[in-house]
Design a protein around this motif. Structure first.
Motif, mmCIF file in Angstrom:
data_model
loop_
_atom_site.group_PDB
_atom_site.id
_atom_site.type_symbol
_atom_site.label_atom_id
_atom_site.label_comp_id
_atom_site.label_asym_id
_atom_site.label_seq_id
_atom_site.Cartn_x
_atom_site.Cartn_y
_atom_site.Cartn_z
ATOM 1 N N VAL A 1 11.129 9.151 -2.085
ATOM 2 C CA VAL A 1 10.509 8.888 -1.088
ATOM 3 C C VAL A 1 9.389 9.980 -1.299
ATOM 4 O O VAL A 1 9.361 11.123 -1.505
ATOM 5 C CB VAL A 1 11.071 9.224 0.401
ATOM 6 C CG1 VAL A 1 10.020 9.087 1.164
ATOM 7 C CG2 VAL A 1 12.035 8.398 0.521
ATOM 8 N N SER A 2 8.244 9.569 -1.694
ATOM 9 C CA SER A 2 7.128 10.448 -2.366
ATOM 10 C C SER A 2 6.240 10.848 -1.150
ATOM 11 O O SER A 2 5.835 10.330 -0.145
ATOM 12 C CB SER A 2 6.054 9.685 -3.078
ATOM 13 O OG SER A 2 5.931 8.425 -2.240
ATOM 14 N N LYS B 1 8.482 -0.723 9.233
ATOM 15 C CA LYS B 1 8.205 0.129 10.447
ATOM 16 C C LYS B 1 8.148 -0.194 11.748
ATOM 17 O O LYS B 1 7.393 0.155 12.631
ATOM 18 C CB LYS B 1 7.059 1.279 9.936
ATOM 19 C CG LYS B 1 7.102 1.683 8.626
ATOM 20 C CD LYS B 1 5.912 2.838 8.557
ATOM 21 C CE LYS B 1 5.876 3.457 7.339
ATOM 22 N NZ LYS B 1 4.820 4.444 6.904
ATOM 23 N N SER C 1 13.326 0.756 8.308
ATOM 24 C CA SER C 1 14.280 1.751 7.872
ATOM 25 C C SER C 1 14.659 2.566 8.755
ATOM 26 O O SER C 1 16.166 3.212 8.383
ATOM 27 C CB SER C 1 13.599 2.202 6.550
ATOM 28 O OG SER C 1 13.202 1.200 5.782
ATOM 29 N N VAL C 2 14.384 3.137 9.560
ATOM 30 C CA VAL C 2 14.982 4.078 10.515
ATOM 31 C C VAL C 2 16.033 3.147 11.484
ATOM 32 O O VAL C 2 17.250 3.985 11.453
ATOM 33 C CB VAL C 2 13.799 4.274 11.536
ATOM 34 C CG1 VAL C 2 14.438 5.379 12.769
ATOM 35 C CG2 VAL C 2 12.981 5.317 10.759
ATOM 36 N N LYS D 1 8.428 1.386 15.095
ATOM 37 C CA LYS D 1 7.224 2.177 15.613
ATOM 38 C C LYS D 1 6.350 1.553 16.561
ATOM 39 O O LYS D 1 5.199 2.167 17.000
ATOM 40 C CB LYS D 1 6.276 2.784 14.312
ATOM 41 C CG LYS D 1 7.050 3.681 13.469
ATOM 42 C CD LYS D 1 5.860 4.583 13.194
ATOM 43 C CE LYS D 1 6.435 5.794 12.218
ATOM 44 N NZ LYS D 1 5.678 7.023 12.144
ATOM 45 N N ARG E 1 0.789 -1.268 -0.083
ATOM 46 C CA ARG E 1 -0.051 -0.060 0.043
ATOM 47 C C ARG E 1 0.863 1.292 -0.024
ATOM 48 O O ARG E 1 1.884 1.161 0.523
ATOM 49 C CB ARG E 1 -0.950 -0.073 1.215
ATOM 50 C CG ARG E 1 -2.116 -1.001 1.028
ATOM 51 C CD ARG E 1 -3.227 -0.603 1.942
ATOM 52 N NE ARG E 1 -2.728 -0.371 3.329
ATOM 53 C CZ ARG E 1 -3.463 0.076 4.407
ATOM 54 N NH1 ARG E 1 -4.628 0.610 3.938
ATOM 55 N NH2 ARG E 1 -2.908 0.195 5.460
ATOM 56 N N SER E 2 0.375 2.239 -0.631
ATOM 57 C CA SER E 2 1.043 3.698 -0.681
ATOM 58 C C SER E 2 1.387 3.913 0.802
ATOM 59 O O SER E 2 0.607 3.692 1.855
ATOM 60 C CB SER E 2 0.149 4.762 -1.178
ATOM 61 O OG SER E 2 -0.203 4.305 -2.338
ATOM 62 N N ASN E 3 2.709 4.290 1.105
ATOM 63 C CA ASN E 3 2.973 4.770 2.496
ATOM 64 C C ASN E 3 3.412 3.762 3.292
ATOM 65 O O ASN E 3 3.935 4.100 4.277
ATOM 66 C CB ASN E 3 1.988 5.659 3.120
ATOM 67 C CG ASN E 3 2.397 6.989 3.747
ATOM 68 O OD1 ASN E 3 3.400 7.295 3.397
ATOM 69 N ND2 ASN E 3 1.887 7.308 4.890
ATOM 70 N N VAL E 4 3.450 2.646 2.805
ATOM 71 C CA VAL E 4 4.226 1.320 3.634
ATOM 72 C C VAL E 4 5.895 1.573 3.964
ATOM 73 O O VAL E 4 6.038 0.986 4.836
ATOM 74 C CB VAL E 4 3.506 -0.024 3.037
ATOM 75 C CG1 VAL E 4 4.541 -0.123 1.879
ATOM 76 C CG2 VAL E 4 3.614 -0.998 3.892
ATOM 77 N N GLY E 5 6.378 2.326 3.251
ATOM 78 C CA GLY E 5 7.826 2.550 3.203
ATOM 79 C C GLY E 5 8.589 1.635 2.256
ATOM 80 O O GLY E 5 9.804 1.505 2.434
ATOM 81 N N LYS E 6 7.947 1.664 1.057
ATOM 82 C CA LYS E 6 8.547 0.902 -0.018
ATOM 83 C C LYS E 6 9.806 1.646 -0.773
ATOM 84 O O LYS E 6 10.785 0.929 -0.684
ATOM 85 C CB LYS E 6 7.351 0.627 -1.080
ATOM 86 C CG LYS E 6 7.871 0.035 -2.300
ATOM 87 C CD LYS E 6 6.938 -0.539 -3.195
ATOM 88 C CE LYS E 6 5.919 0.661 -3.831
ATOM 89 N NZ LYS E 6 6.375 1.522 -4.811
ATOM 90 N N SER E 7 9.638 2.892 -0.755
ATOM 91 C CA SER E 7 10.737 3.663 -1.297
ATOM 92 C C SER E 7 11.933 3.742 -0.499
ATOM 93 O O SER E 7 13.028 3.550 -0.887
ATOM 94 C CB SER E 7 10.269 5.163 -1.900
ATOM 95 O OG SER E 7 8.824 5.343 -2.415
ATOM 96 N N THR E 8 11.408 4.009 0.745
ATOM 97 C CA THR E 8 12.455 3.958 1.848
ATOM 98 C C THR E 8 13.323 2.877 2.025
ATOM 99 O O THR E 8 14.673 2.749 2.086
ATOM 100 C CB THR E 8 12.154 4.451 3.288
ATOM 101 O OG1 THR E 8 11.039 5.357 3.169
ATOM 102 C CG2 THR E 8 13.107 4.786 4.287
HETATM 103 P P1 GDP Z 1 6.005 4.423 -0.018
HETATM 104 O O1 GDP Z 1 4.632 5.212 -0.456
HETATM 105 O O2 GDP Z 1 5.487 2.928 0.192
HETATM 106 O O3 GDP Z 1 6.846 4.566 -1.075
HETATM 107 O O4 GDP Z 1 6.424 4.841 1.623
HETATM 108 P P2 GDP Z 1 7.817 5.868 1.642
HETATM 109 O O5 GDP Z 1 9.101 5.104 1.746
HETATM 110 O O6 GDP Z 1 7.548 7.012 0.925
HETATM 111 O O7 GDP Z 1 7.433 6.176 3.118
HETATM 112 C C1 GDP Z 1 6.289 6.781 3.877
HETATM 113 C C2 GDP Z 1 6.584 7.478 5.060
HETATM 114 O O8 GDP Z 1 6.975 6.470 6.094
HETATM 115 C C3 GDP Z 1 7.688 8.336 4.920
HETATM 116 O O9 GDP Z 1 7.450 9.378 5.975
HETATM 117 C C4 GDP Z 1 9.030 7.440 5.568
HETATM 118 O O10 GDP Z 1 10.096 8.539 6.139
HETATM 119 C C5 GDP Z 1 8.184 6.734 6.757
HETATM 120 N N1 GDP Z 1 8.891 5.471 6.699
HETATM 121 C C6 GDP Z 1 9.408 4.586 5.974
HETATM 122 N N2 GDP Z 1 9.816 3.519 6.526
HETATM 123 C C7 GDP Z 1 9.941 3.778 7.795
HETATM 124 C C8 GDP Z 1 10.330 3.032 9.070
HETATM 125 O O11 GDP Z 1 10.866 1.709 8.764
HETATM 126 N N3 GDP Z 1 10.107 3.487 10.283
HETATM 127 C C9 GDP Z 1 9.533 4.778 10.374
HETATM 128 N N4 GDP Z 1 9.415 5.135 11.534
HETATM 129 N N5 GDP Z 1 9.088 5.528 9.340
HETATM 130 C C10 GDP Z 1 9.398 5.075 8.248
#
Ligand code: GDP
Length: 204
Positions: A54-55, A145, A177-178, A148, A33-40
């Motif tokens: 990171v979108s 994540k 990813s943190v 969290k 899902r969007s925002n799941v942390g894929k790009s990170t």
């Molecule tokens: P995508 O939409 O799946 O590509 O998600 P993003 O990689 O853009 O991440 C969405 C948000 O979650 C961003 O604000 C990231 O900084 C945050 N995020 C991604 N991975 C982690 C993680 O492992 N831990 C935490 N605390 N935040 C994360």
């Protein structure tokens, strides 16, 4: 001596299966899902900060993106599913690009389905995983994540998810990813899986 960082290059973006590069090396798709942390996570796996942007806007990644890792395999960044902001037409175009790739790509070794470890099993993730199982494509789960929340609720969410998809028993990873936990393990899995024979082609 610190482990050598992977050599990565961005190869191409394809709007659909027809314009993907020739299937020359093993591929591992990342989806969720969007925002799941894929790009990170993708950036960490590739050890490159700005590789997959990171979108800020959910659902902004529209194409199938190929990243070549160590000249050994491709990480394939698929568009996130389940975002409300895309219009109906956009969404169905995207869905057919994703399903076309997942159904037909002969060099697809494994699909990493990313799941937010904070949430109890979500219908959209369960449905997607059930579909992968139905089309008999290998997949793994990556719970993201994990920094969290505490270990106990994270373990419960994972166990509930696995119970919901039984009898499927995919390989499971948990990442932050943190804190950068679980990323090395995932990378080791990818490079060793890339050396194995390709999974059999899908039966019609
Ligand atoms: P995508 O939409 O799946 O590509 O998600 P993003 O990689 O853009 O991440 C969405 C948000 O979650 C961003 O604000 C990231 O900084 C945050 N995020 C991604 N991975 C982690 C993680 O492992 N831990 C935490 N605390 N935040 C994360």
């Amino acid at each position: 001596m610190p482990a050598k960082l992977p050599a990565t290059s961005f190869v191409t973006s394809s709007p659909d299966i027809g314009s993907c590069p020739p299937p020359s090396l093993p591929e591992f798709a990342l989806i969720g899902r969007s925002n799941v942390g894929k790009s990170t996570l993708l950036n960490l796996l590739a050890s490159q900060k700005a590789l997959a942007k990171v979108s800020a806007t959910p659902g902004r990644t529209r194409l199938i993106n190929f990243f070549l890792i160590n000249n050994a395999y491709f990480l394939v960044d698929l568009p996130g599913y389940g975002f409300a902001k895309a219009g109906k037409k956009d969404r169905s175009n995207l869905e057919s690009a994703i399903s076309g790739y997942l159904l037909e790509r002969p060099s697809l070794y494994n699909t990493l389905v990313l799941i937010d470890s904070r949430l109890p099993p979500q219908k959209i993730d369960l449905e997607f995983v059930a579909w992968l199982a139905e089309i008999a494509r290998p997949f793994s789960l990556v719970f993201t994540k994990t920094d969290k929340l505490n270990a106990a609720p994270a373990a419960k969410n994972r166990a509930d998810f696995l119970a919901a998809i039984a009898p499927n028993e995919p390989q499971v990873f948990a990442t932050s990813s943190v804190k950068k936990t679980g990323v090395g393990e995932l990378r080791a899995f990818l490079s060793s899986a890339a050396k194995a024979p390709a999974p059999p082609p899908r039966e019609e």
